[in-house]
Design a protein around this motif. Structure first.
Motif, PDB file in Angstrom:
ATOM      1  N   SER A  89      -6.557   9.485  13.132  1.00 46.03           N
ATOM      2  CA  SER A  89      -7.370   9.120  14.293  1.00 46.03           C
ATOM      3  C   SER A  89      -8.824   8.842  13.943  1.00 46.03           C
ATOM      4  N   ASP A  90      -9.326   9.425  12.856  1.00 49.60           N
ATOM      5  CA  ASP A  90     -10.735   9.212  12.511  1.00 49.60           C
ATOM      6  C   ASP A  90     -10.916   9.492  11.027  1.00 49.60           C
ATOM      7  N   VAL A  91     -11.892   8.832  10.433  1.00 51.11           N
ATOM      8  CA  VAL A  91     -12.214   9.052   9.026  1.00 51.11           C
ATOM      9  C   VAL A  91     -13.676   8.687   8.816  1.00 51.11           C
ATOM     10  N   ARG A  92     -14.412   9.590   8.191  1.00 56.59           N
ATOM     11  CA  ARG A  92     -15.847   9.353   8.001  1.00 56.59           C
ATOM     12  C   ARG A  92     -16.126   8.537   6.748  1.00 56.59           C
ATOM     13  N   ARG A  93     -15.196   8.544   5.814  1.00 58.11           N
ATOM     14  CA  ARG A  93     -15.292   7.685   4.636  1.00 58.11           C
ATOM     15  C   ARG A  93     -14.050   6.788   4.602  1.00 58.11           C
ATOM     16  N   GLU A  94     -14.180   5.659   3.986  1.00 54.05           N
ATOM     17  CA  GLU A  94     -13.070   4.706   3.897  1.00 54.05           C
ATOM     18  C   GLU A  94     -12.540   4.332   5.286  1.00 54.05           C
ATOM     19  N   PRO A  95     -13.375   3.718   6.137  1.00 52.75           N
ATOM     20  CA  PRO A  95     -12.909   3.362   7.485  1.00 52.75           C
ATOM     21  C   PRO A  95     -11.773   2.353   7.489  1.00 52.75           C
ATOM     22  N   SER A  96     -11.550   1.643   6.376  1.00 56.71           N
ATOM     23  CA  SER A  96     -10.443   0.683   6.320  1.00 56.71           C
ATOM     24  C   SER A  96      -9.083   1.370   6.441  1.00 56.71           C
ATOM     25  N   LEU A  97      -9.041   2.673   6.208  1.00 56.09           N
ATOM     26  CA  LEU A  97      -7.773   3.396   6.321  1.00 56.09           C
ATOM     27  C   LEU A  97      -7.254   3.405   7.756  1.00 56.09           C
ATOM     28  N   LEU A  98      -8.120   3.194   8.726  1.00 56.76           N
ATOM     29  CA  LEU A  98      -7.675   3.165  10.121  1.00 56.76           C
ATOM     30  C   LEU A  98      -6.810   1.946  10.417  1.00 56.76           C
ATOM     31  N   ASN A  99      -6.822   0.954   9.526  1.00 58.61           N
ATOM     32  CA  ASN A  99      -6.000  -0.243   9.697  1.00 58.61           C
ATOM     33  C   ASN A  99      -4.845  -0.293   8.702  1.00 58.61           C
ATOM     34  N   SER A 100      -4.566   0.821   8.036  1.00 56.85           N
ATOM     35  CA  SER A 100      -3.629   0.816   6.910  1.00 56.85           C
ATOM     36  C   SER A 100      -2.398   1.672   7.178  1.00 56.85           C
ATOM     37  N   VAL A 101      -1.391   1.453   6.298  1.00 57.78           N
ATOM     38  CA  VAL A 101      -0.220   2.322   6.211  1.00 57.78           C
ATOM     39  C   VAL A 101      -0.413   3.208   4.993  1.00 57.78           C
ATOM     40  N   LEU A 102      -0.361   4.514   5.187  1.00 56.16           N
ATOM     41  CA  LEU A 102      -0.562   5.451   4.089  1.00 56.16           C
ATOM     42  C   LEU A 102       0.748   6.156   3.789  1.00 56.16           C
ATOM     43  N   LEU A 103       1.169   6.106   2.534  1.00 54.98           N
ATOM     44  CA  LEU A 103       2.391   6.782   2.124  1.00 54.98           C
ATOM     45  C   LEU A 103       2.114   7.652   0.900  1.00 54.98           C
ATOM     46  N   PRO A 104       2.899   8.669   0.654  1.00 58.91           N
ATOM     47  CA  PRO A 104       2.672   9.545  -0.498  1.00 58.91           C
ATOM     48  C   PRO A 104       2.747   8.763  -1.808  1.00 58.91           C
ATOM     49  N   ASP A 105       1.928   9.163  -2.764  1.00 56.69           N
ATOM     50  CA  ASP A 105       1.921   8.439  -4.035  1.00 56.69           C
ATOM     51  C   ASP A 105       3.270   8.547  -4.749  1.00 56.69           C
ATOM     52  N   GLY A 106       3.980   9.665  -4.567  1.00 57.31           N
ATOM     53  CA  GLY A 106       5.307   9.786  -5.165  1.00 57.31           C
ATOM     54  C   GLY A 106       6.284   8.769  -4.576  1.00 57.31           C
ATOM     55  N   THR A 107       6.177   8.505  -3.306  1.00 55.53           N
ATOM     56  CA  THR A 107       7.021   7.498  -2.664  1.00 55.53           C
ATOM     57  C   THR A 107       6.668   6.103  -3.169  1.00 55.53           C
ATOM     58  N   ALA A 108       5.375   5.850  -3.358  1.00 56.94           N
ATOM     59  CA  ALA A 108       4.957   4.545  -3.880  1.00 56.94           C
ATOM     60  C   ALA A 108       5.480   4.322  -5.292  1.00 56.94           C
ATOM     61  N   ARG A 109       5.593   5.379  -6.080  1.00 55.60           N
ATOM     62  CA  ARG A 109       6.142   5.249  -7.431  1.00 55.60           C
ATOM     63  C   ARG A 109       7.596   4.801  -7.382  1.00 55.60           C
ATOM     64  N   LEU A 110       8.364   5.375  -6.479  1.00 55.28           N
ATOM     65  CA  LEU A 110       9.789   5.068  -6.414  1.00 55.28           C
ATOM     66  C   LEU A 110      10.069   3.717  -5.752  1.00 55.28           C
ATOM     67  N   ASP A 111       9.379   3.422  -4.669  1.00 53.22           N
ATOM     68  CA  ASP A 111       9.714   2.225  -3.884  1.00 53.22           C
ATOM     69  C   ASP A 111       8.981   0.965  -4.329  1.00 53.22           C
ATOM     70  N   PHE A 112       7.772   1.126  -4.865  1.00 57.50           N
ATOM     71  CA  PHE A 112       6.968  -0.055  -5.176  1.00 57.50           C
ATOM     72  C   PHE A 112       6.506  -0.107  -6.634  1.00 57.50           C
ATOM     73  N   GLY A 113       6.978   0.830  -7.445  1.00 58.64           N
ATOM     74  CA  GLY A 113       6.689   0.789  -8.871  1.00 58.64           C
ATOM     75  C   GLY A 113       5.243   1.049  -9.242  1.00 58.64           C
ATOM     76  N   LEU A 114       4.556   1.853  -8.468  1.00 63.88           N
ATOM     77  CA  LEU A 114       3.171   2.206  -8.807  1.00 63.88           C
ATOM     78  C   LEU A 114       3.167   3.021 -10.098  1.00 63.88           C
ATOM     79  N   THR A 115       2.453   2.537 -11.112  1.00 62.45           N
ATOM     80  CA  THR A 115       2.478   3.193 -12.424  1.00 62.45           C
ATOM     81  C   THR A 115       1.445   4.296 -12.567  1.00 62.45           C
ATOM     82  N   ALA A 116       0.361   4.200 -11.823  1.00 58.88           N
ATOM     83  CA  ALA A 116      -0.698   5.212 -11.905  1.00 58.88           C
ATOM     84  C   ALA A 116      -1.666   4.993 -10.748  1.00 58.88           C
TER      85      ALA A 116
END
Length: 398
Positions: A193-220
């Motif tokens: 609902s609110d963020v004092r830093r990184e206001p762009s996150l209010l327009n984003s989809v946030l997922l766990p980094d472990g999920t990003a590794r499995l589904d989208f191949g995030l290496t680091a």
């Protein structure tokens, strides 16, 4: 001689108290606006800068150094960056943030791909560690933030930014609402609902980094956000690279916001320019009011001026009296305006629970400026009065 002139000027001003008050109103409001604007801008500026100091002076970001050649494993941020940084004395919160490069992936609330649907959006896909929320001073208004369990298992859960959730008509996460990111369905467990830093996150989809590794191949992770105690940012900035990449710390770059002193100087300069403009307008308004009324008084008292001249009063004496009258009105207006401005500053600060900040020289300077305004405004009427010829004045009166 001066005492007599002052007495005559005072008697002339007090003889028409209503006119004197109406004439002084221009200076009262002008000086009041100047003092109030000075106090309120200074007070608000200190309040804003204090908030900026609290955020900017405690924020540190770490990113890999851009390289043309292939990066080695040690040049990338480690998956346990959050745990490493939490061990440093002075770190309040730390988390990883990675914006996934997925230009063709859209977010929707139905399994059917419909470009014309209002529930289909292109939105940034962000992988985050559990510690990112406190690091960016975020607040989850509905539901919850993901923890290490979600990330470790690679669960398909997401947190939506408030703006994105509204555009997708997602409001109640208690009903286990799902959104589709590309071809994968994810359960919405919370809304940021609110963020004092990184206001762009209010327009984003946030997922766990472990999920990003499995589904989208995030290496680091691609970046780290660190929230420090006040005064510890520079120390943490020096230690963060060694903690994250002890073998090649030079492959990481630490970013900090500009020094608060630099920003304070810029804000003060902007406020100074604003005050000059407001003060100029205020002075013009007050001066025009005094000049107009004083000139009318000269026309009304032409017979009196002629009589005084015929009795031996010099041009300088007549001019001096009208100058003293206009200066007196200016000083009176400046005094009331300064008091009004101080009371306005204190009242607004009290209503906003701010600490009022006002330079002690502002009020005396406002009174002096009011007097100078009266002096400048009375110059032409005084000259006009001094040029009245006794014979012509008495003839016109008769």
């Amino acid at each position: 001689m001066l005492r007599d002139l002052a007495g005559e000027a005072l008697n002339a001003v007090l003889a028409r108290p209503r006119r004197m008050l109406l004439t002084a109103l221009g200076t009262v409001f002008g000086m009041g606006a100047l003092v109030a604007m000075t106090g309120l801008t200074t007070t608000a500026g200190e309040h804003i800068i204090g908030r900026f100091d609290e955020l900017a002076a405690t924020e540190v970001r770490v990113v890999p150094v851009e390289s043309d050649g292939p990066q080695t494993a040690v040049s990338l941020l480690p998956w346990d960056a959050e745990d490493r940084l939490q061990r440093l004395n002075g770190v309040v919160g730390a988390g990883t943030l990675s914006i996934l490069e997925l230009p063709d992936v859209r977010v929707r609330t139905t399994a059917v791909v419909d470009p014309l649907s209002s529930n289909d959006r292109a939105a940034p896909i962000v992988a985050a560690s559990p510690g990112l929320l406190p690091a960016v001073h975020g607040v989850v208004g509905s539901g919850r933030w993901f923890d290490n369990g979600y990330s470790g298992r690679g669960d398909r859960v997401v947190v939506l930014g408030r703006n994105l959730a509204e555009s997708l008509n997602v409001g109640d996460v208690s009903r286990r609402v799902a959104v589709f990111v590309g071809d994968h369905a994810y359960t919405v467990i919370g809304i940021l609902s609110d963020v004092r830093r990184e206001p762009s996150l209010l327009n984003s989809v946030l997922l766990p980094d472990g999920t990003a590794r499995l589904d989208f191949g995030l290496t680091a992770p691609t970046s780290v956000r660190i929230d420090t105690q006040i005064g510890a940012a520079r120390l943490i900035a020096g230690q963060a690279r060694l903690a994250l990449a002890p073998q090649e710390p030079e492959r990481l770059r630490v970013l900090q916001e500009s020094e608060p002193a630099v920003t304070r100087a810029k804000v003060s300069e902007d406020v100074r320019v604003l005050l000059v403009l407001v003060g100029a307008v205020s002075l013009v308004i007050g001066a025009l009011g005094i000049a107009n009324t004083t000139l009318v008084a000269v026309l009304e008292r032409t017979a009196e001026i002629g009589l005084r001249r015929s009795l031996g009063a010099t041009r300088a004496t007549v001019a001096g009296q009208f100058l003293l009258e206009s200066v007196g009105i200016g000083l009176f207006g400046g005094l009331l305006g300064a008091a009004l401005g101080v009371l306005t500053t204190v009242g607004v600060s009290y209503a906003q629970t701010w600490t009022p900040v006002l330079d002690p020289l502002v009020a005396p300077v406002a009174v002096a400026v009011g007097g100078l305004t009266g002096l400048a405004a009375g110059a032409f009427p005084a000259w006009r009065a001094a040029t009245v010829e006794p014979i012509a004045a008495l003839r016109n009166d008769g």
